[in-house]
Design an enzyme around this catalytic site. Structure first.
Site, short mmCIF file in Angstrom:
data_model
loop_
_atom_site.label_atom_id
_atom_site.label_comp_id
_atom_site.label_asym_id
_atom_site.label_seq_id
_atom_site.Cartn_x
_atom_site.Cartn_y
_atom_site.Cartn_z
N SER A 154 -8.23 8.62 -3.25
CA SER A 154 -7.99 8.71 -4.69
C SER A 154 -8.42 7.39 -5.32
O SER A 154 -8.76 6.44 -4.60
CB SER A 154 -6.53 8.99 -4.97
OG SER A 154 -5.78 7.80 -4.77
N LYS A 155 -8.38 7.38 -6.64
CA LYS A 155 -8.82 6.20 -7.40
C LYS A 155 -8.19 4.91 -6.89
O LYS A 155 -8.82 3.86 -6.88
CB LYS A 155 -8.43 6.35 -8.87
CG LYS A 155 -9.39 7.21 -9.65
CD LYS A 155 -9.03 7.18 -11.13
CE LYS A 155 -9.76 8.30 -11.85
NZ LYS A 155 -8.91 9.05 -12.75
N ARG A 156 -6.95 5.01 -6.47
CA ARG A 156 -6.22 3.81 -6.02
C ARG A 156 -6.85 3.16 -4.79
O ARG A 156 -6.55 2.03 -4.47
CB ARG A 156 -4.77 4.18 -5.68
CG ARG A 156 -3.90 4.44 -6.86
CD ARG A 156 -2.45 4.61 -6.44
NE ARG A 156 -2.27 5.78 -5.56
CZ ARG A 156 -2.18 7.02 -6.00
NH1 ARG A 156 -2.27 7.27 -7.29
NH2 ARG A 156 -2.02 8.04 -5.18
N ASP A 157 -7.72 3.89 -4.10
CA ASP A 157 -8.27 3.36 -2.86
C ASP A 157 -9.43 2.39 -3.06
O ASP A 157 -10.00 1.90 -2.08
CB ASP A 157 -8.70 4.51 -1.94
CG ASP A 157 -7.49 5.28 -1.43
OD1 ASP A 157 -6.54 4.63 -0.97
OD2 ASP A 157 -7.48 6.51 -1.53
#
Ligand code: GLU
Length: 298
Positions: free
Chosen positions: A236-239
């Protein structure tokens, strides 16, 4: 026409998981003499991001993937979905459902029903009850499922049996549901091979059940492993850097991304430079890894 397809939702840039699924859809289709179609799944308008389609197509091309045009867009095909829904309704295969999500979650489940299945609350409302409830809210339309489960064949998972419940065909706001649109589009466009992420494996029995009910051929399936982060959680974006644009900013170009995807698919050795065409020559579905690819973003 026999075709495979890649069906992204235009909610943002494709990340490495989507790109790897696209590569696999292309490899499965091309290695079996099929065309690859691209279908933009934009029925959920709230999730559509302007410019996403163009960027997604640019990114697929940057990896060396090609497709047989034109690109199909689901929002252009609403009349077709409406016709099929009307056909099912005329055949007595649907019912109006007035339940909110909360009511469904709180309802006692029907005996023998799989966990999470629709509890059947609105299945047998009388015409008078329906007329009364229509004053509260516009109903969703559900399939009157006549089987509790259905078995599909999957190239990676073998025989897979999953739940079929009274799933939604049209939402209360009039939007055709994903499960309906996918089945109608695949049949209408000659798609007989469905390659997609294995997060959708449990949807395949519902879709195949609906396909046979409509007299459509059931496609071959290949539900491919996801790409996950070091914690085993779907990217996800957080990665961090997980789209082609973000990776390019870190100095990793499309060719390098293709190479690392090829390594993850056991189609190349680390560091080797490859083209999509090279991978097509080496592709063997039986030799594909069955486990998720753990990717640590730069
Ligand atoms: N649009 C779905 C997604 O982006 C894929 C649907 C499908 O392949 O059937 O996850």
């Amino acid at each position: 026409m026999n075709a495979g397809r890649f069906a992204p939702s235009p909610s943002g840039d494709l990340h490495l998981g989507n790109l790897r699924t696209a590569l696999l859809a292309w490899l499965f289709a091309r290695s079996s003499g099929r065309d690859l179609l691209i279908r933009i799944e934009d029925l959920d308008l709230a999730r559509v991001r302007p410019g996403a389609v163009e960027q997604q197509l640019t990114d697929l091309a940057a990896l060396g993937l090609d497709w047989t045009g034109p690109v199909l867009t689901q929002s252009d095909r609403r009349d077709l979905y409406a016709r099929v829904i009307d056909e099912l309704t005329a055949a007595g295969e649907t019912f109006e459902c007035f339940c909110t999500r909360k009511e469904i979650a709180q309802a006692p489940s029907a005996p023998h029903a799989p966990p999470g299945a629709y509890p059947g609350t609105c299945r047998d409302l009388t015409p008078a009850e329906r007329a009364h409830r229509r004053r509260d809210r516009p109903p969703a339309l559900r399939l009157r499922a006549r089987a509790g489960s259905f078995t599909v064949h999957d190239a990676l998972h073998g025989e897979y049996t999953g739940d079929v419940d009274d799933f939604v065909l049209r939402r209360g706001d009039g939007t055709p549901a994903y499960n309906l649109a996918v089945v109608v589009d695949d049949a209408a466009t000659g798609v007989d091979q469905v390659v997609r992420g294995d997060d959708l494996l449990s949807s395949a029995p519902r879709q195949a059940y609906l396909a046979q009910l409509l007299g459509y051929p059931i496609p071959e399936y290949a539900h491919v492993p996801m790409v996950v982060n070091a914690d085993g959680v779907r990217l996800s974006k957080r990665d961090g850097a997980i789209t082609l644009t973000q990776l390019a900013d870190k100095g990793v170009d499309a060719a390098a991304v293709l190479s690392s995807m090829a390594v993850s698919l056991r189609l190349a050795d680390p560091g080797a430079s490859v083209t999509a065409a090279d991978l097509l020559e080496r592709f063997d579905p039986a030799a594909l890894p069955r486990e998720p690819w753990i990717f640590t973003a730069p």
